[in-house]
Scaffold this active site. Sequence first.
Site, mmCIF file in Angstrom:
data_model
loop_
_atom_site.group_PDB
_atom_site.id
_atom_site.type_symbol
_atom_site.label_atom_id
_atom_site.label_comp_id
_atom_site.label_asym_id
_atom_site.label_seq_id
_atom_site.Cartn_x
_atom_site.Cartn_y
_atom_site.Cartn_z
ATOM 1 N N ASP A 26 1.070 3.911 4.466
ATOM 2 C CA ASP A 26 1.452 2.739 5.241
ATOM 3 C C ASP A 26 2.688 2.151 4.564
ATOM 4 O O ASP A 26 2.927 2.388 3.376
ATOM 5 C CB ASP A 26 0.296 1.738 5.252
ATOM 6 C CG ASP A 26 0.658 0.434 5.925
ATOM 7 O OD1 ASP A 26 1.237 0.477 7.026
ATOM 8 O OD2 ASP A 26 0.375 -0.626 5.340
ATOM 9 N N ASP A 28 4.306 -1.537 4.845
ATOM 10 C CA ASP A 28 4.194 -2.890 4.292
ATOM 11 C C ASP A 28 2.904 -3.041 3.494
ATOM 12 O O ASP A 28 1.810 -2.837 4.024
ATOM 13 C CB ASP A 28 4.211 -3.925 5.418
ATOM 14 C CG ASP A 28 5.496 -3.893 6.225
ATOM 15 O OD1 ASP A 28 6.397 -4.681 5.935
ATOM 16 O OD2 ASP A 28 5.589 -3.053 7.150
#
Length: 233
Positions: A26, A28
């Site tokens: 992922d 952020d």
Amino acid sequence: MSIIWLPRSSRVRAIKSNHTECVLFDLDGTFADTAQDLHYALNLQLERHGREPVSFQRLRPSVSHGSRAMLQVGFGIDPEHADFSALQKEFLDLYLQNIALQTQPFEGMLELLDDLESQAIRWGIVTNKPARLTDPLMQRLGLQQRASAIISGDTTAYAKPHPEPILQACRESDASPERTLYIGDAQRDIEAGRNAGTRTLIAMFGYLGDTDKPETWQADGQIDHPVQILDWL
């Protein structure tokens, strides 16, 4: 450094050590620490509208949940509000203008990437961030050409927790899902990885909030630092 070991999901068959083909992240709160620039953009917007700024501590747990969650913190509105779409566009435009003032990969991430590449293990990004934000950020970080896949929230017809973004990253990386490791800091990340058939790890150094219950997410494990990913290859 210690690793918290959790039961392996019955959906994922055991993989022998050193047989990992690809590691997906992922963006952020897992790969890069983007919270300060998002906080800056939101407070710029709040100032434009004559509102009081929000503290970094208040906003940080919302960052992994996207602009909807951050606008809820800043303006107290949800997507059904008449002004939501205009405020969302304004916020994302301000963020794009300030997208890499302070953002950097998390401590230890660049060293991890070097280690993965030295072992011929591919790596990539799977995020719900739209491509118009993901691509310039990865370019500014100087990492876009090194990734085997960069899948944004609008790259496929679906976003996480649907498995398709992770499956698309596996296809682009020429990696099988069962030999892929996906790391994220939100429940939907773990659900997406499990749905796609990958192993999953929770990035506990990410943007988890007080109400999150990662022990219930059924991930394969939790890590406190990127270097601990090496123990899962």
